[in-house]
Design an enzyme around this catalytic site. Structure first.
Site, PDB file in Angstrom:
ATOM      1  N   PRO A  86     -29.840  40.742 -42.557  1.00 62.28           N
ATOM      2  CA  PRO A  86     -31.147  40.064 -42.578  1.00 62.28           C
ATOM      3  C   PRO A  86     -31.284  39.100 -41.399  1.00 62.28           C
ATOM      4  CG  PRO A  86     -29.683  39.001 -44.135  1.00 62.28           C
ATOM      5  CD  PRO A  86     -28.925  40.175 -43.573  1.00 62.28           C
ATOM      6  N   LYS A  87     -31.291  39.655 -40.190  1.00 63.97           N
ATOM      7  CA  LYS A  87     -31.242  38.840 -38.982  1.00 63.97           C
ATOM      8  C   LYS A  87     -32.642  38.549 -38.448  1.00 63.97           C
ATOM      9  CE  LYS A  87     -26.678  40.402 -37.531  1.00 63.97           C
ATOM     10  NZ  LYS A  87     -25.804  40.672 -36.385  1.00 63.97           N
ATOM     11  N   THR A  88     -32.804  37.337 -37.949  1.00 72.62           N
ATOM     12  CA  THR A  88     -34.029  36.939 -37.283  1.00 72.62           C
ATOM     13  C   THR A  88     -33.684  35.927 -36.203  1.00 72.62           C
ATOM     14  OG1 THR A  88     -36.308  36.198 -37.627  1.00 72.62           O
ATOM     15  CG2 THR A  88     -34.582  35.055 -38.869  1.00 72.62           C
TER      16      THR A  88
END
Length: 248
Positions: free
Chosen positions: A114-116
């Site tokens: 869940p990368k941002t």
């Protein structure tokens, strides 16, 4: 470009891929981990079934990647939640913020991390190990730990960072409905722990609508660790299909 040539590519743009087709090896990956107790209701609101929560704990992490094949050095921060799935204990990756686009794109597309975007930092200052996370110009987390106060057993350090990891793989269809909606599992392999330390620690989280780490408030710091290691991330495997309501 012929069809068979198109199929050799794993991402777009075809002539300038967003990331390299490599299995990254992490060298000198430095962790600051702070495990804290949080509000049980807030935790239940963000952990998806069929994962189960035992204690209302969260691990806040800042990771400074000394060198990563295919991506180069970068820094990452986020929250992981201790959970269990069908009797196996592990962690659910709740949120990850990092300053490297290829690592962000590949983590989301190939796996399910869940990368941002974010601006984390990890550094030593005046006898403390300091980890920070900014979202734009705004501070959303500050963690401090006594710098190398007490050695941590290498086996315990390895156990901390090699628990199975669970994530959500979500891909929408063209009409906005879910095309892929799976719970996936991965783990860390080929681990070499070079240094491991523990000591006193503090953690502050600040409210931000687009980086809501503080929605899981810090009630009590339980433990902290500072670990330097080399490792590889294993490929993800689906373990539950939400569209079928059963194991994949």
């Amino acid at each position: 470009m012929k069809q068979q040539d198109v199929l050799r590519h794993v991402t777009t743009p075809l002539s300038n891929p967003a990331y390299a087709p490599v299995v990254p090896r992490f060298t000198n990956r430095e962790y600051l981990n702070i495990v804290y107790r949080t509000d049980a209701d807030a935790l239940r609101a963000v952990v998806p079934e069929p994962l189960e929560i035992d204690e209302p704990l969260v691990r806040f992490e800042v990771m400074k990647m000394g060198d990563v094949s295919g991506y180069g050095p970068y820094t990452e921060s986020g929250q992981a939640i201790p959970v269990s799935f069908e009797g196996e204990r592990g962690e659910y990756l709740h949120a990850m913020y990092l300053d490297n686009f290829p690592a962000t794109a590949s983590g989301r597309e190939i796996s399910a991390y869940p990368k941002t975007i974010g601006s984390p930092r990890l550094f030593a200052e005046n006898g403390a190990l300091v980890g920070t996370l900014d979202y734009g110009s705004q501070r959303v987390a500050t963690a401090t730990m006594g710098y190398k106060h007490h050695r941590l057993d290498v086996a315990e350090a390895e156990a901390q960072i090699t628990v199975p990891t669970f994530m959500l793989k979500t891909i929408p269809d063209y009409d906005g409905s879910p095309r892929v909606f799976e719970l996936v599992r991965t783990e860390i392999t080929d681990v070499v722990v070079k240094e491991a330390w523990t000591g006193p620690a503090r953690l502050q989280l600040f409210q931000h609508v687009l980086a809501p780490l503080a929605d899981l408030p810090v009630l009590e710091v339980v433990s902290a660790s500072h670990i330097l290691t080399d490792l590889t991330l294993a490929p993800v495997k689906p373990v539950f299909d939400y569209l079928k309501g059963a194991r994949s």
